[in-house]
Write an enzyme that holds these catalytic residues in place. Structure first.
Site: not given
Length: 445
Positions: A364, A70, A64, A385
């Site tokens: 997040h 996110c 990102q 992630n």
């Protein structure tokens, strides 16, 4: 101790410091390496193994960059695993910039509409302050993601790739926020002066037209149709011609997003279990689905997550990654940072107290892709992630079950993975509205 900090207090503090053994050595270590590097629990670090009894083999990790997307990246990571099956393709990445374009446009409309809705209140009312403070940021929730996908569809990454502004949004956010503050104030004043509805609509349309121009110049062209070419897993060349983004979503993403619900572990004062909660000031798409959390015990959340992973479906989740985490190493484990031991602190705040004090909240969003079960009980999880391959295990993180208990707040799952009685409670539950100042409503970035 008096209200005023005085010389005697400082002398007592210094005396206490000097009589404690070993502080000089610890001080030198902290000064040289920093706080976190000085208190890593090496034994716990080495317990975190990158092997799992249940794992969804997912695609390449995305990045990102310097943006707060996110929640969008994690959502698209869930969808692309479905597309890999329906298209029989080895790998696919979906465009984040495409949804980013419409998210900003929809947020601008939401912001101006809410400004009109609260125009009769003082500018420093709590609702107006919240709206002005949140304005046009990058953050969001999963329902905001599904609102965009259901309205605008999705496109492959190469149809609308990330460019300079998509990757680093600070300048764009500043331009949009400052300009729309003017629109917020202008519409508010016009309404308070008795302007007719058609006048207000024309004013708002003018601001949104300017926002569209800014977005197109900064993020690129949001395509209306495209052709997607790829080689499938069997080596066959495939061409999908003249698809609109919405057609692409509707034809090839079989899973119906309406069947997903957000399970929340929200140990906040006044919040009941098996109850739905929403907030009118948190969303992006006017006319879209409200952002709803269904508060449940942690055990319900974990059971549904495990069933989803066993069915090879990754899960979007939101957590507080600012605590007990090693970003570069890719470790999320409660106790990995021995801060209270390092500083000899009697720290006693639990998850509920931290959340109520606004000391911990979802900041997040990521994707669960694996779990390790020992006699049916989870002891660690694998996490995809969106911070690039240079962090963690080529972009993947390892999470302990204890960290899940303390810092995971939301998991988004298909309701087919819930026990029927939980689904019944969800469907029968009324929706309670909350203040936006509850930490549950802070948008993930």
């Amino acid at each position: 101790m008096d209200q005023i900090l005085n010389a005697q207090d400082l002398s007592l503090f210094e005396e206490d410091y000097e009589k404690r053994d070993g502080l000089k050595k610890l001080q030198n270590n902290i000064l040289r390496h920093g706080i976190n590097e000085s208190c890593i629990d090496e034994s716990l670090y080495h317990e975190m193994k990158d092997v799992f009894s249940v794992e969804v083999k997912t695609g390449k990790v995305t990045n990102q960059r310097q943006s707060g997307r996110c929640w969008m990246f994690a959502g698209l990571n869930v969808l692309r695993e479905i597309l890999k099956e329906t298209l029989n393709v080895k790998e696919i990445e979906l465009s984040q910039a495409y949804l980013q374009f419409y998210d900003k446009l929809e947020k601008a409309n939401f912001f101006l509409e809410k400004g009109l809705e609260h125009a009769d209140e003082e500018l420093d009312s709590r609702d107006n302050v919240f709206l002005l403070d949140s304005a046009l940021g990058d953050g969001g929730h999963f329902h905001m993601f599904t609102n965009l996908v259901k309205k605008y569809g999705v496109v492959p990454f190469d149809v609308m790739p990330d460019e300079a502004v998509s990757k680093n949004t600070s300048e764009l956010n500043q331009v949009l926020t400052r300009y729309l503050m003017q629109g917020y104030l202008g519409l508010r004043e016009a309404k308070r002066e008795g302007a007719k509805q058609e006048v207000l609509e024309t004013m708002k349309q003018g601001y949104l037209n300017d926002v569209y121009r800014i977005l197109k110049m900064s993020l690129g062209n949001p395509v209306s149709s495209f052709t997607y070419e790829y080689e499938d897993k069997d080596g066959k060349f495939v061409r999908l011609e003249n698809l609109t983004p919405k057609q692409f979503y509707e034809r090839y993403l079989k899973e119906e997003l309406d069947d997903y619900i957000c399970l929340a572990d929200a140990p906040l004062n006044g919040m009941k279990q098996y109850q739905k909660y929403t907030c009118d000031l948190v969303n992006n798409v006017i006319g879209g689905d409200p952002v709803i959390f269904f508060n449940v015990p942690l055990s319900v959340m974990k059971d549904a997550l495990i069933k989803s992973l066993e069915d090879k479906r990754p899960c979007w989740f939101a957590a507080d990654v600012s605590t007990q985490s090693l970003r570069k190493e890719g470790i999320l484990a409660d106790g990995i940072l021995q801060r209270k031991e390092l500083f000899s602190l009697n720290y006693t705040l639990n998850k509920s107290k931290r959340a109520n004090l606004r000391a911990s909240f979802c900041n997040h969003a990521m994707t669960f892709t694996g779990v390790n079960l020992v006699d049916g009980v989870p002891n660690r999880y694998k996490v995809q992630n969106s911070w690039g391959e240079e962090n963690g295990f080529k972009g993947y993180y390892l999470m302990s079950d204890a960290w899940f208990d303390e810092y995971v707040y939301e998991v988004f799952v298909n309701k087919k993975y819930l026990d029927p009685e939980v689904v019944e409670k969800y469907e029968k539950s009324t929706i309670e509205k909350q203040s936006p100042y509850n930490t549950l409503w802070i948008e993930m970035e």
